[in-house]
Design an enzyme around this catalytic site. Structure first.
Site, PDB file in Angstrom:
ATOM      1  N   HIS A  37     -16.527  33.642  49.260  1.00 39.85           N
ATOM      2  CA  HIS A  37     -17.669  34.456  49.697  1.00 39.85           C
ATOM      3  C   HIS A  37     -17.175  35.861  50.003  1.00 39.85           C
ATOM      4  O   HIS A  37     -16.191  36.030  50.737  1.00 39.85           O
ATOM      5  CB  HIS A  37     -18.291  33.868  50.966  1.00 39.85           C
ATOM      6  CG  HIS A  37     -18.792  32.462  50.809  1.00 39.85           C
ATOM      7  ND1 HIS A  37     -20.082  32.172  50.474  1.00 39.85           N
ATOM      8  CD2 HIS A  37     -18.159  31.271  50.934  1.00 39.85           C
ATOM      9  CE1 HIS A  37     -20.242  30.850  50.416  1.00 39.85           C
ATOM     10  NE2 HIS A  37     -19.081  30.286  50.694  1.00 39.85           N
ATOM     11  N   ASN A  39     -18.194  38.416  51.984  1.00 36.56           N
ATOM     12  CA  ASN A  39     -18.016  38.841  53.381  1.00 36.56           C
ATOM     13  C   ASN A  39     -17.027  37.953  54.138  1.00 36.56           C
ATOM     14  O   ASN A  39     -16.471  38.379  55.144  1.00 36.56           O
ATOM     15  CB  ASN A  39     -19.367  38.913  54.102  1.00 36.56           C
ATOM     16  CG  ASN A  39     -20.080  40.231  53.819  1.00 36.56           C
ATOM     17  OD1 ASN A  39     -19.769  41.256  54.407  1.00 36.56           O
ATOM     18  ND2 ASN A  39     -20.995  40.221  52.856  1.00 36.56           N
ATOM     19  N   HIS A  87     -21.825  40.805  59.109  1.00 35.22           N
ATOM     20  CA  HIS A  87     -22.913  41.471  58.383  1.00 35.22           C
ATOM     21  C   HIS A  87     -23.391  42.733  59.108  1.00 35.22           C
ATOM     22  O   HIS A  87     -23.845  43.682  58.473  1.00 35.22           O
ATOM     23  CB  HIS A  87     -24.076  40.499  58.147  1.00 35.22           C
ATOM     24  CG  HIS A  87     -23.727  39.402  57.174  1.00 35.22           C
ATOM     25  ND1 HIS A  87     -24.245  38.132  57.258  1.00 35.22           N
ATOM     26  CD2 HIS A  87     -22.878  39.390  56.110  1.00 35.22           C
ATOM     27  CE1 HIS A  87     -23.737  37.387  56.277  1.00 35.22           C
ATOM     28  NE2 HIS A  87     -22.908  38.133  55.573  1.00 35.22           N
ATOM     29  N   PRO A 121     -27.245  38.530  48.339  1.00 34.47           N
ATOM     30  CA  PRO A 121     -27.883  39.855  48.318  1.00 34.47           C
ATOM     31  C   PRO A 121     -28.739  40.033  49.572  1.00 34.47           C
ATOM     32  O   PRO A 121     -29.443  39.101  49.984  1.00 34.47           O
ATOM     33  CB  PRO A 121     -28.751  39.810  47.056  1.00 34.47           C
ATOM     34  CG  PRO A 121     -28.173  38.708  46.230  1.00 34.47           C
ATOM     35  CD  PRO A 121     -27.631  37.703  47.195  1.00 34.47           C
ATOM     36  N   ASP A 180     -29.189  32.076  50.806  1.00 36.83           N
ATOM     37  CA  ASP A 180     -28.861  31.665  52.174  1.00 36.83           C
ATOM     38  C   ASP A 180     -29.878  30.610  52.607  1.00 36.83           C
ATOM     39  O   ASP A 180     -31.083  30.779  52.386  1.00 36.83           O
ATOM     40  CB  ASP A 180     -28.931  32.900  53.093  1.00 36.83           C
ATOM     41  CG  ASP A 180     -28.440  32.605  54.509  1.00 36.83           C
ATOM     42  OD1 ASP A 180     -28.844  31.568  55.093  1.00 36.83           O
ATOM     43  OD2 ASP A 180     -27.667  33.414  55.045  1.00 36.83           O
ATOM     44  N   GLY A 210     -24.776  28.882  53.350  1.00 34.39           N
ATOM     45  CA  GLY A 210     -25.334  29.198  54.663  1.00 34.39           C
ATOM     46  C   GLY A 210     -25.187  28.003  55.582  1.00 34.39           C
ATOM     47  O   GLY A 210     -24.687  26.951  55.177  1.00 34.39           O
ATOM     48  N   HIS A 237     -23.373  24.181  48.049  1.00 32.82           N
ATOM     49  CA  HIS A 237     -22.603  23.668  49.185  1.00 32.82           C
ATOM     50  C   HIS A 237     -23.213  22.304  49.507  1.00 32.82           C
ATOM     51  O   HIS A 237     -24.393  22.226  49.847  1.00 32.82           O
ATOM     52  CB  HIS A 237     -22.734  24.596  50.391  1.00 32.82           C
ATOM     53  CG  HIS A 237     -21.857  25.802  50.297  1.00 32.82           C
ATOM     54  ND1 HIS A 237     -21.980  26.725  49.296  1.00 32.82           N
ATOM     55  CD2 HIS A 237     -20.815  26.213  51.076  1.00 32.82           C
ATOM     56  CE1 HIS A 237     -21.052  27.661  49.465  1.00 32.82           C
ATOM     57  NE2 HIS A 237     -20.333  27.371  50.530  1.00 32.82           N
ATOM     58  N   GLU A 240     -21.423  19.421  53.606  1.00 30.46           N
ATOM     59  CA  GLU A 240     -20.488  20.058  54.542  1.00 30.46           C
ATOM     60  C   GLU A 240     -20.654  19.425  55.919  1.00 30.46           C
ATOM     61  O   GLU A 240     -19.727  19.399  56.729  1.00 30.46           O
ATOM     62  CB  GLU A 240     -20.746  21.574  54.586  1.00 30.46           C
ATOM     63  CG  GLU A 240     -19.532  22.373  54.982  1.00 30.46           C
ATOM     64  CD  GLU A 240     -19.750  23.874  54.890  1.00 30.46           C
ATOM     65  OE1 GLU A 240     -20.867  24.317  54.543  1.00 30.46           O
ATOM     66  OE2 GLU A 240     -18.792  24.618  55.177  1.00 30.46           O
ATOM     67  N   ASP A 316     -13.385  31.268  52.528  1.00 34.03           N
ATOM     68  CA  ASP A 316     -13.459  32.519  53.296  1.00 34.03           C
ATOM     69  C   ASP A 316     -12.052  32.908  53.743  1.00 34.03           C
ATOM     70  O   ASP A 316     -11.707  32.758  54.925  1.00 34.03           O
ATOM     71  CB  ASP A 316     -14.340  32.306  54.541  1.00 34.03           C
ATOM     72  CG  ASP A 316     -15.756  31.899  54.186  1.00 34.03           C
ATOM     73  OD1 ASP A 316     -16.467  32.707  53.580  1.00 34.03           O
ATOM     74  OD2 ASP A 316     -16.143  30.767  54.516  1.00 34.03           O
TER      75      ASP A 316
HETATM   76  C1  LIG Z   1     -17.430  27.861  56.142  1.00 31.68           C
HETATM   77  N1  LIG Z   1     -18.310  27.281  55.205  1.00 31.68           N
HETATM   78  C2  LIG Z   1     -19.463  27.844  54.712  1.00 31.68           C
HETATM   79  N2  LIG Z   1     -20.543  27.037  54.551  1.00 31.68           N
HETATM   80  C3  LIG Z   1     -21.718  27.536  54.122  1.00 31.68           C
HETATM   81  N3  LIG Z   1     -21.917  28.828  53.839  1.00 31.68           N
HETATM   82  C4  LIG Z   1     -20.881  29.663  53.980  1.00 31.68           C
HETATM   83  C5  LIG Z   1     -19.615  29.211  54.399  1.00 31.68           C
HETATM   84  N4  LIG Z   1     -18.789  30.266  54.407  1.00 31.68           N
HETATM   85  C6  LIG Z   1     -19.526  31.338  54.015  1.00 31.68           C
HETATM   86  N5  LIG Z   1     -20.793  30.975  53.779  1.00 31.68           N
HETATM   87  C7  LIG Z   1     -21.935  31.836  53.381  1.00 31.68           C
HETATM   88  O1  LIG Z   1     -21.441  33.083  52.918  1.00 31.68           O
HETATM   89  C8  LIG Z   1     -21.931  34.165  53.728  1.00 31.68           C
HETATM   90  C9  LIG Z   1     -20.870  35.241  53.865  1.00 31.68           C
HETATM   91  O2  LIG Z   1     -20.656  35.887  52.626  1.00 31.68           O
HETATM   92  P1  LIG Z   1     -21.716  36.883  51.940  1.00 31.68           P
HETATM   93  O3  LIG Z   1     -22.417  37.630  53.031  1.00 31.68           O
HETATM   94  O4  LIG Z   1     -22.667  36.013  51.152  1.00 31.68           O
HETATM   95  O5  LIG Z   1     -20.878  37.757  51.089  1.00 31.68           O
HETATM   96  C10 LIG Z   1     -22.288  33.491  55.050  1.00 31.68           C
HETATM   97  O6  LIG Z   1     -23.245  34.250  55.764  1.00 31.68           O
HETATM   98  C11 LIG Z   1     -22.816  32.136  54.598  1.00 31.68           C
HETATM   99  O7  LIG Z   1     -24.159  32.243  54.178  1.00 31.68           O
HETATM  100 ZN   LIG Z   2     -18.498  28.284  50.929  1.00 35.74          ZN
END
Ligand SMILES: CNc1ncnc2c1ncn2[C@@H]1O[C@H](COP(=O)(O)O)[C@@H](O)[C@H]1O
Ligand SMILES: [Zn+2]
Length: 381
Positions: A37, A39, A87, A121, A180, A210, A237, A240, A316
């Site tokens: 991801h 961010n 964010h 986005p 999301d 999300g 996903h 989880e 991440d």
């Molecule tokens: C830890 N496990 C996880 N499970 C679910 N969603 C996750 C995540 N890790 C990240 N995100 C998703 O990615 C977004 C951040 O990147 P972007 O703003 O999209 O680039 C988070 O806000 C979440 O929606």
């Molecule tokens: Zn993920």
């Protein structure tokens, strides 16, 4: 990191030493990253710098934010609070461009030759940001990369770049747009429409992500069906957290890949194994968020034993303080894999990318060339 079924410092130190002994080899191994991801991959140093800027303007309490950003272990719920905070720091178009550039350069430094970067986005009227302008800012980040040659977009673009004399190593970068789980059906459809509009710019698929405790599967089905109908690839996903009905529905939907698959009941596990849907495995993420209690008991082992398609990914790397090299090293140490096994996993990931057959063939060539000298991996196009 709390490595494994370890309860004393000496065992942790031994485990870490073993992981370290794999790092150089795993770094040199060409790799494919399919679950990262944007961010969540941003450098901590950049986030702290951005927070400091807001602190100086009196908009946030910098020491407090810095402590949250640099905190080690965090639960899954804390992760989503952290994403909201990140964010707030990365709202601007220029910042999105900057973090994209840095993230690509960081993956390239780990010898990732193909990156599927996903991001949600976002609209932010206060800075004139629409979902489209957000993705454009990400695309500007691809163009801003200097350390390596990014190959992205249409086949024509690929040909143009590959037809020139390359003075830098290459990295293929494709984008997935994330829905999301907080979003409505309409918002999810907007994201799919945007992905369709931006196909020529390197958008190859859709992700559903999300907070897994939020949202309902049925909300997203119309958007996912539209994406499928129009030929976009889908990754979800999945599992989880425990949610049997959703997991069953997701597997019935037959996405091209799923992420995590941590909390599957026996019948769902059987369906997964029968389905051959590739699983994006994120070891450190699952450990940190405690969706898997002990690394050695991670379902990686069982998937691997069943010869189920798996792809080692980071999720991440910014917030979990890991990188793809370390994830391969962890797999080696925890599950007793040999160099040839890791090499197979890295190369086999190419079969599960969302880009077209031509890119797959180009990547296979890179892997084949690298395999000529598996102890050194001197080849880097
Ligand atoms: C830890 N496990 C996880 N499970 C679910 N969603 C996750 C995540 N890790 C990240 N995100 C998703 O990615 C977004 C951040 O990147 P972007 O703003 O999209 O680039 C988070 O806000 C979440 O929606
Ligand atoms: Zn993920």
């Amino acid at each position: 990191m709390a490595a494994a079924a370890v309860d004393d410092g000496e065992t942790t130190a031994r485990f870490e030493a073993e992981v370290r002994s794999w790092l150089a080899w795993c770094r040199a191994l060409p790799k494919v990253e399919l679950h990262a991801h944007l961010n969540g991959s941003a450098r901590s140093s950049t986030l702290v710098e951005l927070a400091s800027g807001l602190g100086e303007k009196g908009l946030i309490n910098f020491p407090e934010v810095q402590a949250i950003l640099l905190k080690g272990d965090r639960s899954l719920a804390e992760c989503f609070k952290l994403f909201d905070l990140i964010h707030l720091l990365t709202t601007d178009h220029n910042i999105i461009t900057r973090i994209t550039k840095e993230v690509i350069e960081d993956f390239a430094a780990e010898n990732v030759i193909y990156l599927e970067l996903r991001t949600t986005p976002k609209c932010n009227a206060s800075v004139g940001m629409t979902k489209r302008s957000y993705v454009e800012a990400v695309l500007a980040g691809l163009k801003a990369v200097e350390a390596v040659q990014v190959i992205s977009g249409s086949q024509e673009n690929h040909k143009k770049v590959l037809g020139t004399t390359l003075s830098r190593p290459i990295i293929y970068v494709q984008l997935l747009l994330s829905i999301d789980r907080r979003e409505s059906t309409e918002a999810a459809i907007d994201t799919v429409q945007l992905a369709l509009d931006m196909r020529n710019c390197g958008v190859v698929g859709i992700d559903l992500s999300g907070n897994p405790w939020v949202g309902d599967w049925n909300t997203f089905v119309p958007a996912l069906k539209l994406a499928r109908e129009k030929g976009l690839r889908i990754t979800l996903h999945c599992g989880e957290v425990p949610n049997p009905t959703e997991v069953q529905n997701m597997l019935l939907f037959q996405p091209e890949r799923i992420g995590h698959a941590c909390c599957l009941e026996e019948s769902e596990w059987t369906s997964l194994l029968h389905s051959s849907i590739p699983v994006e495995v994120c070891l450190t993420s699952n450990m940190r968020t405690e969706t898997v209690p002990v690394l050695q008991d991670h379902h990686f082992a069982s998937l691997y034993k069943s010869k189920h398609p798996i792809v080692i990914c980071t999720d991440d790397p910014g917030i979990f303080a890991t990188d793809i090299t370390r994830e391969y090293a962890l797999a080696a140490v925890c599950f007793g894999l040999k160099k040839a096994n890791l090499q197979f996993l890295a190369q086999n990931a190419v079969r599960h990318i969302f880009a077209d057959d031509k890119v797959q063939a180009e990547l296979q060539k890179i892997f084949d060339a690298a395999a000529i000298n598996p102890h050194e991996f001197t080849h880097r196009p």
